[in-house]
Design an enzyme around this catalytic site. Sequence first.
Site, PDB file in Angstrom:
ATOM      1  N   ARG A   1      22.362 106.684  -5.381  1.00 32.28           N
ATOM      2  CA  ARG A   1      23.175 107.859  -4.615  1.00 32.28           C
ATOM      3  C   ARG A   1      24.636 107.995  -5.489  1.00 32.28           C
ATOM      4  NH1 ARG A   1      19.427 109.743  -3.062  1.00 32.28           N
ATOM      5  NH2 ARG A   1      18.811 110.362  -0.906  1.00 32.28           N
TER       6      ARG A   1
ATOM      7  N   HIS B   1      20.120 114.926 -10.816  1.00 27.70           N
ATOM      8  CA  HIS B   1      19.342 114.291  -9.729  1.00 27.70           C
ATOM      9  C   HIS B   1      17.897 114.599  -9.460  1.00 27.70           C
ATOM     10  CE1 HIS B   1      20.675 113.097  -5.423  1.00 27.70           C
ATOM     11  NE2 HIS B   1      19.229 112.658  -5.587  1.00 27.70           N
TER      12      HIS B   1
END
Length: 313
Positions: free
Chosen positions: A228, A276
């Site tokens: 993350r 991502h």
Amino acid sequence: MALLLCITQWDVGPWLDRLRRLAPGRDIRAWPEVGNPSDITYAALWKQPPGLLSSFPNLKGIISLGAGVDHVLSDPTLPDVPLCRVVDGNLTTRMSEWVVMHALIHLRHQRDYDLLQRQKLWREIMPSPAAQELRVGVMGLGVLGLDAIHKLKVMGFDVAGWSRTPKQIDGVRTYAGNDLDAFLARTDLLVCLLPLTPQTKGVLNRSLFEKLAHDGVLGAPVLMNAGRGGLQVEKDILACLDEGVLRAATLDVFETEPLPADSPLWSHPAVTVTPHNSAISDEDAVGRFVLRQVDRHERGLPFEAPVDRTRHY
């Protein structure tokens, strides 16, 4: 009894069409077209507006549409109902593909060869170590971390793992808790697959980078983060790259997403940016997973991938 899709940053339309195709008899709605809030019994989410879920008095369960749940738990008004996250074999395999691919890119100096190609220079970069000479350390030994370790071992890397609590993996040295410094000291290439929790926020910082091995075959350590964005301190990454504390960084996640156009990470010669997309998943498989969780819970069974809110995973 309706299932609500609440998605921001993605186009909700294809998800709504997909779930309705997979479950034509179920009442499936997409925020902000909620209808009567009392009808909503389950919610499948990606970065929902804070406070939204507290407006559904009959909510029975929440399903994160990703492998992480930090985007769900960031809402202080979150109702106290069961929460689960997506665990899908395809998603896991794709993450391991990303990890192995970029580990090999660093091992074989592929970014440097790309530059030589653009300069039309025929030159071999030395030294050229074998995989067994590169000490890879994986932080986070959940489903994704365990699979990545197994795939890295197949390629011959010298792999170790670290997790908050002790884990045992056949043929792999593991570290836990306060053994982090020892784990870092033997790591040339750090792969971070940790969840984002209050304890892990900002863990990828200068202090940690300085504890990595600096006597390895790449000359300086390499960072890879596909966990993350909140795990990393980007100003520290940039400074450590410029100072030689880090040799390179491959980042799939960022403090702000999408990565702003003015971020120096885009143009830094030692940084690889991916959007991502490390754990690309089969969207139909995710849709089937969501519907299976709703069906299980309606039949009195627990979610397949429940989240412990005290641990944030």
